[in-house]
Design an enzyme around this catalytic site. Structure first.
Site, PDB file in Angstrom:
ATOM      1  CG  ASP A  52      -0.318   0.024   2.530  1.00 35.90           C
ATOM      2  OD1 ASP A  52       0.910   0.250   2.598  1.00 35.90           O
ATOM      3  OD2 ASP A  52      -1.018  -0.156   3.538  1.00 35.90           O
ATOM      4  N   GLY A  66     -11.466   3.704  -0.193  1.00 32.61           N
ATOM      5  CA  GLY A  66     -12.436   4.478   0.570  1.00 32.61           C
ATOM      6  C   GLY A  66     -13.676   3.705   0.973  1.00 32.61           C
ATOM      7  CG  ASP A 126      -5.919  -5.641   1.681  1.00 32.32           C
ATOM      8  OD1 ASP A 126      -6.472  -4.865   0.891  1.00 32.32           O
ATOM      9  OD2 ASP A 126      -5.664  -5.331   2.858  1.00 32.32           O
ATOM     10  CB  CYS A 182     -11.354 -27.689   7.176  1.00 28.66           C
ATOM     11  SG  CYS A 182      -9.934 -26.623   6.826  1.00 28.66           S
ATOM     12  CB  CYS A 241      -6.282 -26.367   7.150  1.00 28.90           C
ATOM     13  SG  CYS A 241      -6.821 -26.215   8.864  1.00 28.90           S
ATOM     14  CB  CYS A 269      -9.394 -28.994  10.233  1.00 23.63           C
ATOM     15  SG  CYS A 269     -10.058 -27.353  10.551  1.00 23.63           S
ATOM     16  CG  HIS A 296      -9.301 -23.095  10.193  1.00 20.66           C
ATOM     17  ND1 HIS A 296      -9.826 -24.143   9.470  1.00 20.66           N
ATOM     18  CD2 HIS A 296     -10.307 -22.175  10.307  1.00 20.66           C
ATOM     19  CE1 HIS A 296     -11.101 -23.881   9.183  1.00 20.66           C
ATOM     20  NE2 HIS A 296     -11.411 -22.698   9.683  1.00 20.66           N
TER      21      HIS A 296
HETATM   22 ZN    ZN Z   1      -9.150 -26.037   8.885  1.00 10.68          ZN
END
Ligand code: ZN
Length: 376
Positions: free
Chosen positions: A93, A217, A267, A305, A307, A310, A336
């Site tokens: 930014d 904005g 973002d 999930c 990940c 999990c 996660h």
């Molecule tokens: Zn997860």
């Protein structure tokens, strides 16, 4: 190594779009979610873990990095990618927004903003020219124009005055950025929630010409309904063949609504910040791991999930490490959360490509509406 910066749109479904941004540091699949690496780190995450969640690009904050450790130092140490061990694209930014929200004793003139650091009180100056120079020293792949953004609600005259200053700064940013093959400069549309001002801003930016266009904005306190109201017309004011980036958004349902309306990049600190305060985001909505209901629960946060959090840890463990103040709590929940946000993006990319975004969106909202899994 001199691959030009480019954007290719692969498919659209309604206003939603999917495509790919190509840079010398790799491809960014859109719609893309960018985790925020404020101080040259996505807090609680190793860079290789951030990549493993599916992120193609990170955001770095010019304001924080210029104050600590300093852009010249990062440049001497080989640039931000090398410094933080992230070799994929980085967007920075301009520092403008954070100067307004974090710095002390700001003084705004046509030339730029003088302020004191919130870290040590030292005096600094940011302008279109200094912001372009700092982002060049950082080695950012996608550079943002230096702009000013009033907090909403603000009266229309104040929003118009601020937007016109930002457009003059956009022209100065373009001039100062110069010609840097493989690097991109994005303009930032302003104009608050007023359609005519958004239109005026878009025309000013298109006349200057940028590699991509941000919608600035928003997500500054106006609420989702007002934000979606602007997104119903603002993306279409920007060139169709360039990426459109909605800054600072957002919660999962904000992200889905923005992509539906034609946004390509976003973002937000939310997935990482929430992860450090015991909050998880799942397909079934927000889960507060602080809650005693999880203390004996052997089930994962989300059974579907994939990940590492999990796959390997129970809700009971996540509850325990949060209560005990253990660092792994923030690490596991951030992982996660970032993984889930990237899963949303992947789901949307596939749905848009297949022409079934509406069906995907209906499923997204229906699963969330069910709420968290009932107690055992
Ligand atoms: Zn997860």
């Amino acid at each position: 190594m001199t691959t030009a910066f480019s954007f290719a749109l692969n498919a659209t479904d309604g206003s939603a779009r999917t495509g790919v941004i190509r840079t010398p540091r790799g491809e960014i699949r859109t719609p893309a979610f960018m985790p925020v690496g404020t101080a040259a780190t996505v807090k609680a995450m190793m860079p290789e873990s951030v990549a493993a969640t599916g992120a193609d690009i990170l955001l770095g904050n010019t304001y924080h990095l210029m104050l600590r450790p300093g852009a010249e130092r990062i440049d001497r140490l080989g640039g931000l990618h090398r410094f933080m061990n992230w070799d994929k694209p980085i967007l920075t930014d301009s520092g403008g927004f954070q100067v307004m929200s974090l710095a002390d004793l700001r003084k705004l003139t046509e030339d730029g903003v003088t302020f004191r650091s919130h870290v040590d009180g030292s005096k600094h100056f940011l302008s279109p020219e200094t912001s372009m120079e700092i982002q060049r020293l950082l080695g950012s792949d996608i550079v943002m124009c230096f702009d000013e953004c009033p907090a909403l609600p603000a009266d229309e005259a104040r929003v118009a005055e601020s937007m016109r200053l930002s457009m003059r700064w956009a022209a100065r940013s373009r001039e100062a950025f110069g010609d840097r093959p493989g690097h991109a400069l994005f303009g930032i549309q302003q104009g608050g929630v007023t359609e005519a001002l958004r239109g005026e801003s878009a025309e000013a930016l298109k006349a200057i010409g940028f590699d991509g266009y941000a919608i600035g904005g928003l997500a500054v306190g106006e609420g989702q309904e007002a934000m979606f109201g602007v997104l119903d017309y603002a993306p279409a004011m920007l060139p169709e063949d360039k990426p459109r980036y909605l800054m600072g958004v957002g919660k999962p349902d904000d992200i889905v609504g923005a992509v539906k309306r034609g946004v390509d990049m976003m973002d937000c600190v939310l997935p990482s910040r929430s992860g450090r305060t015991g909050q998880a985001w799942t397909r079934r909505g927000q889960v507060n791991l602080k809650n005693a209901r999880h203390a004996d629960d052997p089930r994962p946060l989300d059974e579907d999930c994939t990940c590492p959090t999990c796959r390997n840890y129970s809700r009971a463990y996540l509850h325990h490490v949060f209560r005990a103040g253990e660092m792994i709590s923030g690490m596991l929940l951030t992982w996660h959360n970032l993984y889930y946000f990237q899963e949303i993006m992947q789901g949307m990319r596939e749905a848009i490509a297949a022409g079934r975004f509406d069906t995907w969106e209906a499923g997204f909202h229906a699963t969330r509406a069910e709420g968290d899994i009932p107690l055992l």
